[in-house]
Write a protein that holds these residues in place. Sequence first.
Motif, PDB file in Angstrom:
ATOM      1  N   LYS A 104      48.127 -46.041 -52.039  1.00 15.81           N
ATOM      2  CA  LYS A 104      48.557 -46.632 -50.766  1.00 15.81           C
ATOM      3  C   LYS A 104      49.598 -45.750 -50.077  1.00 15.81           C
ATOM      4  O   LYS A 104      49.744 -45.797 -48.854  1.00 15.81           O
ATOM      5  CB  LYS A 104      49.144 -48.017 -50.990  1.00 15.81           C
ATOM      6  CG  LYS A 104      48.242 -48.975 -51.730  1.00 15.81           C
ATOM      7  CD  LYS A 104      47.112 -49.503 -50.884  1.00 15.81           C
ATOM      8  CE  LYS A 104      46.249 -50.454 -51.697  1.00 15.81           C
ATOM      9  NZ  LYS A 104      45.250 -51.162 -50.947  1.00 15.81           N
ATOM     10  N   ASN A 130      49.995 -53.545 -54.481  1.00 15.27           N
ATOM     11  CA  ASN A 130      50.303 -52.134 -54.223  1.00 15.27           C
ATOM     12  C   ASN A 130      50.630 -51.844 -52.763  1.00 15.27           C
ATOM     13  O   ASN A 130      51.524 -51.041 -52.466  1.00 15.27           O
ATOM     14  CB  ASN A 130      49.145 -51.252 -54.687  1.00 15.27           C
ATOM     15  CG  ASN A 130      49.156 -51.074 -56.181  1.00 15.27           C
ATOM     16  OD1 ASN A 130      50.219 -50.965 -56.793  1.00 15.27           O
ATOM     17  ND2 ASN A 130      47.985 -51.076 -56.806  1.00 15.27           N
ATOM     18  N   GLY A 231      38.188 -53.096 -53.307  1.00 16.55           N
ATOM     19  CA  GLY A 231      38.803 -54.405 -53.081  1.00 16.55           C
ATOM     20  C   GLY A 231      38.575 -54.784 -51.633  1.00 16.55           C
ATOM     21  O   GLY A 231      37.574 -55.404 -51.267  1.00 16.55           O
ATOM     22  N   ASN A 232      39.496 -54.338 -50.769  1.00 22.83           N
ATOM     23  CA  ASN A 232      39.339 -54.602 -49.336  1.00 22.83           C
ATOM     24  C   ASN A 232      38.442 -53.544 -48.684  1.00 22.83           C
ATOM     25  O   ASN A 232      38.204 -53.571 -47.483  1.00 22.83           O
ATOM     26  CB  ASN A 232      40.729 -54.623 -48.668  1.00 22.83           C
ATOM     27  CG  ASN A 232      40.887 -55.764 -47.688  1.00 22.83           C
ATOM     28  OD1 ASN A 232      39.977 -56.583 -47.534  1.00 22.83           O
ATOM     29  ND2 ASN A 232      42.014 -55.827 -47.005  1.00 22.83           N
ATOM     30  N   ALA A 233      38.001 -52.588 -49.473  1.00 23.83           N
ATOM     31  CA  ALA A 233      37.002 -51.575 -49.105  1.00 23.83           C
ATOM     32  C   ALA A 233      37.502 -50.533 -48.105  1.00 23.83           C
ATOM     33  O   ALA A 233      36.704 -49.774 -47.533  1.00 23.83           O
ATOM     34  CB  ALA A 233      35.712 -52.239 -48.602  1.00 23.83           C
ATOM     35  N   GLY A 234      38.819 -50.434 -47.927  1.00 24.85           N
ATOM     36  CA  GLY A 234      39.370 -49.448 -47.003  1.00 24.85           C
ATOM     37  C   GLY A 234      39.300 -48.046 -47.558  1.00 24.85           C
ATOM     38  O   GLY A 234      38.989 -47.083 -46.839  1.00 24.85           O
ATOM     39  N   ASN A 235      39.557 -47.909 -48.858  1.00 23.68           N
ATOM     40  CA  ASN A 235      39.677 -46.563 -49.428  1.00 23.68           C
ATOM     41  C   ASN A 235      38.339 -45.829 -49.451  1.00 23.68           C
ATOM     42  O   ASN A 235      38.258 -44.672 -49.051  1.00 23.68           O
ATOM     43  CB  ASN A 235      40.248 -46.685 -50.847  1.00 23.68           C
ATOM     44  CG  ASN A 235      41.161 -45.544 -51.193  1.00 23.68           C
ATOM     45  OD1 ASN A 235      41.760 -44.916 -50.311  1.00 23.68           O
ATOM     46  ND2 ASN A 235      41.282 -45.263 -52.471  1.00 23.68           N
ATOM     47  N   ALA A 292      44.523 -56.383 -58.409  1.00 27.62           N
ATOM     48  CA  ALA A 292      44.561 -55.527 -57.212  1.00 27.62           C
ATOM     49  C   ALA A 292      43.271 -55.641 -56.407  1.00 27.62           C
ATOM     50  O   ALA A 292      43.276 -55.452 -55.189  1.00 27.62           O
ATOM     51  CB  ALA A 292      44.795 -54.069 -57.613  1.00 27.62           C
ATOM     52  N   GLU A 339      46.356 -48.789 -64.097  1.00 29.03           N
ATOM     53  CA  GLU A 339      46.292 -50.248 -64.082  1.00 29.03           C
ATOM     54  C   GLU A 339      44.823 -50.699 -64.160  1.00 29.03           C
ATOM     55  O   GLU A 339      43.906 -49.882 -63.933  1.00 29.03           O
ATOM     56  CB  GLU A 339      46.990 -50.796 -62.847  1.00 29.03           C
ATOM     57  CG  GLU A 339      46.343 -50.461 -61.534  1.00 29.03           C
ATOM     58  CD  GLU A 339      46.915 -51.308 -60.396  1.00 29.03           C
ATOM     59  OE1 GLU A 339      46.608 -52.509 -60.350  1.00 29.03           O
ATOM     60  OE2 GLU A 339      47.656 -50.751 -59.554  1.00 29.03           O
ATOM     61  N   THR A 369      43.307 -45.469 -59.222  1.00 28.91           N
ATOM     62  CA  THR A 369      44.075 -45.754 -58.014  1.00 28.91           C
ATOM     63  C   THR A 369      45.548 -46.115 -58.214  1.00 28.91           C
ATOM     64  O   THR A 369      46.348 -45.947 -57.301  1.00 28.91           O
ATOM     65  CB  THR A 369      43.366 -46.901 -57.284  1.00 28.91           C
ATOM     66  OG1 THR A 369      42.935 -47.850 -58.281  1.00 28.91           O
ATOM     67  CG2 THR A 369      42.168 -46.426 -56.506  1.00 28.91           C
TER      68      THR A 369
END
Length: 401
Positions: A104, A130, A231-235, A292, A339, A369
């Motif tokens: 992040k 995070n 997760g939120n699919a941004g990466n 996360a 993690e 990550t």
Amino acid sequence: MYRLVCVHCGAIYSPDQIIYTCNRCGHLLTVEYDMDGIDVSRDEWNRRPLSVWRYRELLPVRGEPVSLQEGGTPLYHLKTIGKELGLPELYAKHEGMNPTGSFKDRGMTVGVSMACELGMTSVACASTGNTSASLAAYAAKAGVPCVVLLPAGKVALGKVAQALMHGARVISIRGNFDRALEMVHELCITHGLYLLNSVNPYRLEGQKTIGFEAIDQLGGEVPDRMVLPVGNAGNISAVYKGLRELEALGFIDRLPMMTGIQAAGSAPVVRAIERNLDVLVPESAPETIATAIRIGAPVNAEKALVAIRATGGTAASVTDEEILAMQRDLARKEGIGVEPASAASVAGIRKLAELGLIDKDERIVCVVTGHLLKDPETVVRQCEPPTEIDADLPSLLSALR
Ligand SMILES: Cc1ncc(COP(=O)(O)O)c(C=O)c1O
Ligand SMILES: N[C@@H](CCOP(=O)(O)O)C(=O)O
């Protein structure tokens, strides 16, 4: 030169507008550069230190950035795990080695710098941990107040500790992350705080540098596959966007197969890929030990589905047991502490390899990550407690026998 463009309908917005979604269709915005105006060579980049800011020509910040020296993370060759899986070219890019212990920070150095350039005086986010730890640190560095909303009881201890110590106003809501994100979005729109979740197009610009660095660390070679926990699919969306930009500049001539891994109890992107859906069906009660990525309605799903499909990649889910087993294997066989959510990427590759779904010759980069110390409670629960003895040598020898 760049502008903001809707990922769905193509509507164009000025880069200094404070806007997160399209006024016309409600979808997310992305940063689009005038590629003809980008004047840099790969040699020039290679002369600079490995860091988010090596790639500044492809970032929106124009002034001095708010930086804690993010990026330049190690790329480890996973020799032991790779040998076990019959994958000699398996690598892990350890994003836990960033200043606050997760990827992040790449996003926040850009996002908080843009907040300052845009004249915003307070920042906010919702978080599974995070994002809040990172935003709190970068807000502290920039000297701006920060509000973070967390799902009560579902954030790992190390991450809450970071947000508190860096001075954020930490609010726990009796609801999940998806609800927290809706709430903070509304707060930002109605009260003028700057939203720094992955709906913020500038923040994601920083995260795309993971892909740039991985290629540079492989001597300029594009890996066959890049694997990310989703997760939120941004990466995964950000890395794909960045690699397409490198392709447009003529710096690379192909893209890796983008591969997303989710936890089985929280896998709407995987279901959309498996069922060939265009629109995601959210998971109303996401659950996983990997807090996360305990996200049921990933806001960047539309972009992530494009990234996976356009590159011939795939998505797979892994159980909590598979995640924890890989967390232990990374720690004990490779010396890499991550993690649980981070272990998901390598656990996913183990699963795909065992199912015979990937070519053994592939060069694979798994993005791990976040750092092991983010979630000490999950670690301690899995391990034997320390043996307590009297403070004398015979007791020590007896304990070691
Ligand atoms: C450690 C960790 N891994 C993976 C993810 C997933 O990233 P994204 O939300 O960009 O898909 C997150 C946050 O969501 C995270 O904190
Ligand atoms: N894992 C994330 C979830 C929020 O995702 P974001 O990319 O939209 O900020 C976190 O650490 O909070």
